[in-house]
Each structure stands twice: as C-alpha cells, then as structure tokens.
Design a protein around this motif. Structure first.
Motif, mmCIF file in Angstrom:
data_model
loop_
_atom_site.group_PDB
_atom_site.id
_atom_site.type_symbol
_atom_site.label_atom_id
_atom_site.label_comp_id
_atom_site.label_asym_id
_atom_site.label_seq_id
_atom_site.Cartn_x
_atom_site.Cartn_y
_atom_site.Cartn_z
ATOM 1 N N PRO A 290 8.697 -21.858 11.609
ATOM 2 C CA PRO A 290 8.484 -23.224 12.091
ATOM 3 C C PRO A 290 7.644 -23.288 13.369
ATOM 4 C CG PRO A 290 10.728 -22.531 12.501
ATOM 5 C CD PRO A 290 10.070 -21.446 11.719
ATOM 6 N N TRP A 291 7.596 -22.189 14.126
ATOM 7 C CA TRP A 291 6.813 -22.185 15.355
ATOM 8 C C TRP A 291 6.228 -20.800 15.569
ATOM 9 C CZ3 TRP A 291 8.528 -18.593 18.804
ATOM 10 C CH2 TRP A 291 9.832 -18.147 18.638
ATOM 11 N N MET A 292 5.212 -20.709 16.396
ATOM 12 C CA MET A 292 4.534 -19.444 16.690
ATOM 13 C C MET A 292 4.598 -19.173 18.187
ATOM 14 S SD MET A 292 3.168 -17.874 14.124
ATOM 15 C CE MET A 292 2.010 -16.885 15.007
ATOM 16 N N GLY A 293 4.907 -17.954 18.544
ATOM 17 C CA GLY A 293 4.851 -17.555 19.940
ATOM 18 C C GLY A 293 3.429 -17.153 20.293
ATOM 19 N N ALA A 294 3.165 -17.053 21.555
ATOM 20 C CA ALA A 294 1.829 -16.648 22.006
ATOM 21 C C ALA A 294 1.663 -15.144 21.839
ATOM 22 C CB ALA A 294 1.646 -17.038 23.469
ATOM 23 N N SER A 295 0.416 -14.723 21.793
ATOM 24 C CA SER A 295 0.134 -13.288 21.716
ATOM 25 C C SER A 295 0.567 -12.620 23.007
ATOM 26 C CB SER A 295 -1.364 -13.056 21.509
ATOM 27 O OG SER A 295 -1.774 -13.600 20.293
ATOM 28 N N ASN A 296 1.032 -11.384 22.892
ATOM 29 C CA ASN A 296 1.437 -10.620 24.062
ATOM 30 C C ASN A 296 0.375 -9.572 24.342
ATOM 31 O OD1 ASN A 296 2.704 -9.185 26.085
ATOM 32 N ND2 ASN A 296 4.052 -8.095 24.687
ATOM 33 N N LEU A 297 -0.374 -9.762 25.414
ATOM 34 C CA LEU A 297 -1.418 -8.812 25.783
ATOM 35 C C LEU A 297 -1.070 -8.055 27.062
ATOM 36 C CD1 LEU A 297 -4.551 -10.984 24.961
ATOM 37 C CD2 LEU A 297 -3.435 -9.250 23.547
ATOM 38 N N ARG A 298 0.140 -8.250 27.587
ATOM 39 C CA ARG A 298 0.571 -7.516 28.777
ATOM 40 C C ARG A 298 1.587 -6.455 28.369
ATOM 41 N NH1 ARG A 298 2.417 -11.583 33.212
ATOM 42 N NH2 ARG A 298 3.666 -12.249 31.455
ATOM 43 N N PRO A 299 1.321 -5.187 28.714
ATOM 44 C CA PRO A 299 2.226 -4.103 28.297
ATOM 45 C C PRO A 299 3.637 -4.271 28.859
ATOM 46 C CG PRO A 299 0.149 -3.224 29.101
ATOM 47 C CD PRO A 299 0.135 -4.691 29.397
ATOM 48 N N PHE A 300 4.607 -3.935 28.035
ATOM 49 C CA PHE A 300 6.034 -3.861 28.351
ATOM 50 C C PHE A 300 6.725 -5.209 28.541
ATOM 51 C CE2 PHE A 300 4.141 0.102 30.039
ATOM 52 C CZ PHE A 300 4.677 0.962 29.098
ATOM 53 N N VAL A 301 6.018 -6.322 28.406
ATOM 54 C CA VAL A 301 6.664 -7.632 28.526
ATOM 55 C C VAL A 301 7.590 -7.858 27.332
ATOM 56 C CG1 VAL A 301 6.246 -10.130 28.536
ATOM 57 C CG2 VAL A 301 4.869 -8.627 29.967
ATOM 58 N N GLY A 302 7.125 -7.569 26.140
ATOM 59 C CA GLY A 302 7.948 -7.734 24.943
ATOM 60 C C GLY A 302 9.121 -6.776 24.912
#
Length: 182
Positions: A39-51
């Motif tokens: 139903p929704w999309m998260g933003a791309s993660n381009l910063r290491p180790f945030v996820g």
C-alpha cells in the motif's frame, strides 16, 4: 591444477558448479525482482548502516531474521563461484577477492534492477549484507574443501605407481651439425 589425469572429474565438478550457480541466480532473481503489492513505498536507503540500525531497533528476533535474510541471500555464491571455476591450486586471498568482487557486482546489479520493479527500493545495506554473506560463506567452506580435495588428489597420485621403463629406451639420438653452404 585445472586438469590432469582426472580431467573428466574436474569437468563434471565445474559443470555441476555452473548448473547450481545458474539455478541459484534464477531463484535470487525471482525472489528479488518480482513486483510486490504494497500500500505504500519507503524511500531508497543510500546511507550505509541506517537500515541495519533500524532493523536492530525492532528487537533481537526480528533483527536477526532481517539481517540473516540479507546475509543468506547471496551467500551460496561464496561457494558456487569458486566451484564453477574448478581450481584447486589458487591463492586463498586472490580467490576470496575475486569471489567477493563478483558477489558485490551481482548484488549491485540486483539493487539497480530493483529500481524498475514496483514495490522494490534500492537499499545500500542489502548490498553490504549480501557481499558480507558471500565473504563469510567463502571463508567458512572453500579453503577447507580445497585443502581436502588437494589431499585426496595427492593420496591418489602417491598410491599409483608411475610406469617407467628407462632401461629399454637407450640413449637420446643426436643430430650432427651441418655447416652453412658457401
């Protein structure tokens, strides 16, 4: 040694490695590149180790599941890529570097291909976890298996006698030197 007296065994080993590698890559492609109904999309993660930090904040069980999925997705490549290469006598560090580089390239390709798939987003932490999984699998399995295969090969070579019959050969013939004509 790539080939020798047991060249057919090496060819079969490499063929099995290539077949398993292709099957695994097809499975990974199906798992990672199929559209998701969300139903929704998260933003791309381009910063290491945030996820990874976000996963760790979900609790130990959920964090272990998510990080384990990232580590295990491409981990078989750590074994299948050297198996498809079929080399026994190779520098362990060169083998590790080649395998990890290939794993990182495959993971990067998958992450970039996900940009065109609905419901999938790019995550640099997936790239890091996938590449780490390839390296760990390679370090845990490949050096031990290569050493075992080299020992088996040496044992087989040591048991088989080499047929030598030097006495009946005689001396090596020589060709007299001929001068250059005037």
């Amino acid at each position: 040694m790539r080939q020798g007296s047991d060249g057919t065994a090496v060819i079969r080993f490499r063929a099995a490695g290539v077949s398993l590698l292709l099957a695994h890559l097809l499975l990974v492609g199906w798992l990672t590149l199929r559209p998701l109904d969300v139903p929704w999309m998260g933003a791309s993660n381009l910063r290491p180790f945030v996820g990874i930090r976000a996963d760790l904040s979900l609790g130990p069980v959920e964090a272990a599941r998510r990080i384990g999925e990232g580590l295990l997705l491409l981990a078989p490549l750590g074994v299948l890529l050297p198996m498809a290469g079929g080399r026994l006598s190779v520098s362990p560090w060169a083998s590790l570097a080649r395998t990890v580089a290939a794993g990182a390239l495959i993971s990067t390709t998958i992450e970039l291909a996900q940009t065109g798939v609905p419901g999938q987003v790019v995550d640099v932490d997936s790239l890091l976890l996938n590449t780490t999984g390839v390296a760990i699998a390679h370090l845990l399995v490949v050096p031990m298996c290569r050493a075992r295969l080299r020992r088996r090969k040496q044992d087989r070579v040591g048991v088989l006698p080499h047929p030598r019959n030097d006495a009946g050969q005689g001396s090596t013939p020589t060709i007299p030197r001929v001068g250059i004509a005037p």
